[in-house]
Every structure is written in structure tokens, then in C-alpha cells.
Scaffold this active site. Sequence first.
Site, PDB file in Angstrom:
ATOM      1  N   PHE A 467      15.499   3.353  13.115  1.00  0.00           N
ATOM      2  CA  PHE A 467      15.197   2.506  14.277  1.00  0.00           C
ATOM      3  C   PHE A 467      13.785   2.761  14.812  1.00  0.00           C
ATOM      4  O   PHE A 467      13.587   2.915  16.017  1.00  0.00           O
ATOM      5  CB  PHE A 467      16.244   2.688  15.379  1.00  0.00           C
ATOM      6  CG  PHE A 467      17.668   2.616  14.895  1.00  0.00           C
ATOM      7  CD1 PHE A 467      18.043   1.682  13.931  1.00  0.00           C
ATOM      8  CD2 PHE A 467      18.630   3.477  15.378  1.00  0.00           C
ATOM      9  CE1 PHE A 467      19.366   1.610  13.481  1.00  0.00           C
ATOM     10  CE2 PHE A 467      19.948   3.407  14.935  1.00  0.00           C
ATOM     11  CZ  PHE A 467      20.307   2.470  13.984  1.00  0.00           C
ATOM     12  N   HIS A 468      12.813   2.766  13.902  1.00  0.00           N
ATOM     13  CA  HIS A 468      11.418   2.993  14.278  1.00  0.00           C
ATOM     14  C   HIS A 468      10.515   1.853  13.790  1.00  0.00           C
ATOM     15  O   HIS A 468       9.480   2.108  13.167  1.00  0.00           O
ATOM     16  CB  HIS A 468      10.914   4.319  13.694  1.00  0.00           C
ATOM     17  CG  HIS A 468      11.689   5.520  14.121  1.00  0.00           C
ATOM     18  ND1 HIS A 468      11.660   6.720  13.423  1.00  0.00           N
ATOM     19  CD2 HIS A 468      12.514   5.725  15.183  1.00  0.00           C
ATOM     20  CE1 HIS A 468      12.441   7.592  14.029  1.00  0.00           C
ATOM     21  NE2 HIS A 468      12.971   7.017  15.100  1.00  0.00           N
ATOM     22  N   PRO A 469      10.846   0.596  14.045  1.00  0.00           N
ATOM     23  CA  PRO A 469       9.969  -0.485  13.574  1.00  0.00           C
ATOM     24  C   PRO A 469       8.639  -0.478  14.316  1.00  0.00           C
ATOM     25  O   PRO A 469       8.581  -0.192  15.513  1.00  0.00           O
ATOM     26  CB  PRO A 469      10.782  -1.749  13.883  1.00  0.00           C
ATOM     27  CG  PRO A 469      11.653  -1.364  15.045  1.00  0.00           C
ATOM     28  CD  PRO A 469      12.004   0.081  14.807  1.00  0.00           C
TER      29      PRO A 469
END
Length: 552
Positions: A467-469
Site C-alpha cells: 500500500f505504497h503507491p
Amino acid sequence: MEADFVIVGAGSAGCAMAYRLSEAGHSVIVIEYGGTDAGPFIQMPAALSYPMNMSLYDWGLKSEPEEHLGDRELVVPRGKVVGGSSSINGMVYVRGHARDYDHWAEQGADGWSYADVLPYFKRQESWHESGQGGDPDWRGKSGPLHITRGPRNNPLHAAFVEAGQQAGYPVTDDYNGEQQEGFGPMEQTVYQGRRWSAATAYLKPALKRDNCTLIRGLARKVVIKDGRATGVEIKRKGKIEVISAKREVILAASSLNSPKLLMLSGIGPAAHLAEHGIEVVADRPGVGQNLQDHLEVYMQFASKQPITLYKYWNLFGKAMIGAQWLFTKTGLGTSNQFESAAFIRSRKGIEYPDIQYHFLPIAVRYDGKVSAEGHGFQAHVGPMRSPSRGEVTLKSANPEDAPRIKFNYMSTEQDWIDFRKCLRLTREIFEQEAFAPYVKHEIQPGKALQTDEELDSFIREHAESAFHPCGTARMGRTDDPMAVVDPECRVIGVEGLRLADSSIFPRIPNGNLNGPSIMVGEKASDHILGKAPLAAANDAPWINPDWQDSQR
């Protein structure tokens, strides 16, 4: 309504900018679609798996089918709440490695080297010494964002660090200080027993000032007249209205929604905008491109001893933890349980770590599903610098449609080489003597999977987003055709418009992105205010002197 500055998005960077701009005496309006962060699922650190799986707090975005991951559609939680993703994330605090920011500067983000950004990391932090070591001189002591460490009183945390040392890796007592590389305690944005989000740290104090206002509504597009941003069109209570900016509009709506808003406003790849009947204001082909993320897998191990958090993974246990937290803000509910970490290099010739570990004393997924084998523990592991790049594009010209998200995960051979190395190095760590009293057997992938093909199949079926876009409106010099913002966060080709969030990252930094996103908001604020940047730091980070010849 109007203000000097209109900020779209009350997330990590947006909250920081609202605080700093209003602190300087300017009027600020913050537009946020999501609602309150007051609920216990957000405020109790141990409840972190709940808000990112609740439509009340999460946009519910998914990737397109990822062809290299068996056409799976991966979930992409993004905060639809005051505080943005800082209100639903895992509360892990990582600055990133010094070399990450030196690379930014090398790629055209002038003024964003490590020496330039370190003073802003210090400005945002209130770092609390915990008796677990640390580098006080490298840390901030009086910023709005409180940084703490969990108690690490489960013996598995000590075993994890000791096993890393036995495997030949260094120990670091502050990966956010001089030395990232090694095994040691993990830090969290938790204070006084509750989540310390960007909303709590920055926005709520700002809203106590007369010159800062929060408006709830859906941003539809930036209003641009004669090449200058003059406001933001929003939908509020079923009506369309314009919030006017006397000085500037600032987008901080996330690496997925900020490029979407740019394109809806006529800023982006001309051909793509034409497909959706959108008039081109500025042809910027880099908008929506350069999408990056961290993928990870959970290496899970069954425990010989009933010492894991599984003992509380039942209705009674959760109720007891919740009650203790609710009434006293003490106990297991006050930690995200990610209390130990590691950053290592995958092979010799790599200058600084390219693998990250989160250690957790229970075998459980982010969606809250525990291993069927009962007591266990796990390490989240994945490569930090994937060469794969994806894109964010429009599904339609309707602002209420989600963007189309294609990460293009695992699209290069190097991705597979790096991920296999992660799995094999992790097995070696958990085979060390320190884990002998605790490891019963490997749950997943399972010892039977050994060949490249078997490991690839596991990765294809089980890799999940961390969850690090980021990176979809990258920063660079104005003569770079793929740059979207200049080093002062000004959108190239449009006056009076800035973008400051994780979209602008040229390349994804090591670790979790909340800390770097807040730093962007802090530094962008000085650019917006026309202030001289904070004096560059002289601190030289530790780099393994044998990195060219040794993996550890």
C-alpha cells in the site's frame, strides 16, 4: 467561498501544508471528501486492520487485473477520511534511506537531496526516546508528529533481531538515524496510546485558527482561466460550486486521485484527454505515469510456544484489549504490533538496503484473517526498488468514477530475481539458533517449495501490495518532458497550481511512505510561502564499507 490557498485533500501532505500556511497568517480552505476520524477503529493502534477494510474510511480502489500475478485485482486502500491514508495505515514511521533522496536530486529534483530534506524530517518530528537506543542528534524533538516505539516485550522481537545478527547482519538501534541497514526496533506514529495521524498532528491544530477551514465535498476539477488556476469545482450536498483561491490551488489528493484531478482539469497526456473529450490545457505526458509500489509476501511460521498474539485472537480477547484501551489507553491496544524491523541488502554491489522486513508476533493478513494453524508469527518481506512501472488513467470524464490503476507488477525479470532472494534470505534468518525455541515449521510458502519455479508460483499467487503507491506526477526540471511538477512543486504549464503529495516522488523510497509524504508537505510549504529552505544538513549516513564485496 474563497481563501488565499485552497488545498485538495486532508491527507499526510495536505494536513502539513494547512498547518504551515495558516501558521504563516494566510487563509486556507481544505477540501476533503471523507468524514470524521473519531471512531475507535481508527484511533486504537491495534485495530489497524479494520479501517482499511471499511468502505466508511476507504475509497475501495482496486488495480486492473495484473497479468504477471495471475490476473489478480489487488486492493489499493486509500484513506477516505480526515487524515487521508495516515488515518487508516499501519502507523509505521520510516524516513527512507539517505540515498533515496540523493537519487531524487540526481534525477532533476534539485534541492531534494538527503542534506536538503533531513532538516524537514527533523522539523516534523517529536521523537521520544524509549530506552531502546536511537540517534538523538539525527532526530527532531519539537515537531507536530509524535514518533514512538512499541514495548517489544514479546520474546519473539528479541529473537528476530538476534537471528539477524547471527546470520551476519548488523544491528541498528535507529533505522531513521545514521544507519538504516540492519535489524532493530520499528517506529510508529502513536502517542499517548492512540494513532497520531496527520489530522491529529497538523490539521486539528490548524482548524483551531480562524484562518483555516475544512470543507467536505468531492473535488471535480481545478478551475483554470487564461492558463492560471483560480479555484476548485466541487460537489457538495448535491450541488456544484467553486471554491476560489486568491493565491494558489494545491493538490494533495494522493498518488491516485491527484493525477486523476489533473487529467479531469485538462492537464495530462493530450491523446488520453482527447479520448475522453477533455479540452487540453497543458500537454504533460508524465501525468499518471511512473506509478510505483512495494509488493510483499508474508513468510509465516508456526510457533512451538503459545506466546504469540493468537491467544487474543478471539471475541473475548479482543473485547478485553479494546476495553482496556478505551478506558485507560494502555495495554496491547496501544501498539500496531509492528515493533521490530530490518533493512538489508540483497547481494553484494548494492550500496544500500533494497529489502525491508516488518516482523509481527502473529500469523495474520492485513484483512484480519489469521493462519489456520493457530500460534505463529511472520515477517513481511519485499524488494524496495522494483524496476516495474505502471500508470493511472481515466476510466471516463466523470469525476465520480474511480481512476484506472495498472501497477504492472513483476513485469521484469529482475523483479523475480529480487523476490526469490527475499524468500531465501528470510528462510536463512529464521533457521538461526535464536529461533530454535520458537519455530515449529514454515507455514508459507512451506519448505516443500524450493525451486525457482515453485517460489515464482507462490509469489504469483500470494504477493500483496504494501500500500505504497507513488510517483504518478513526478518532480523534475522544467525541460524534462515527463516531469509534472518542478522542484518547487509547481505544476509545469499552469500558473497558480501546485501538487505536493507522494505523486511527486521520482522514485519510491525505502520503507513506508507516510513519513516522506508529510516531509513533502513540510518542504512544499516553504516553497509556497517563498521562504528560504532550511539550511542543508551535514550529517553523512552510514554506508556499509564492504558493500561492493559483501552482501552482509
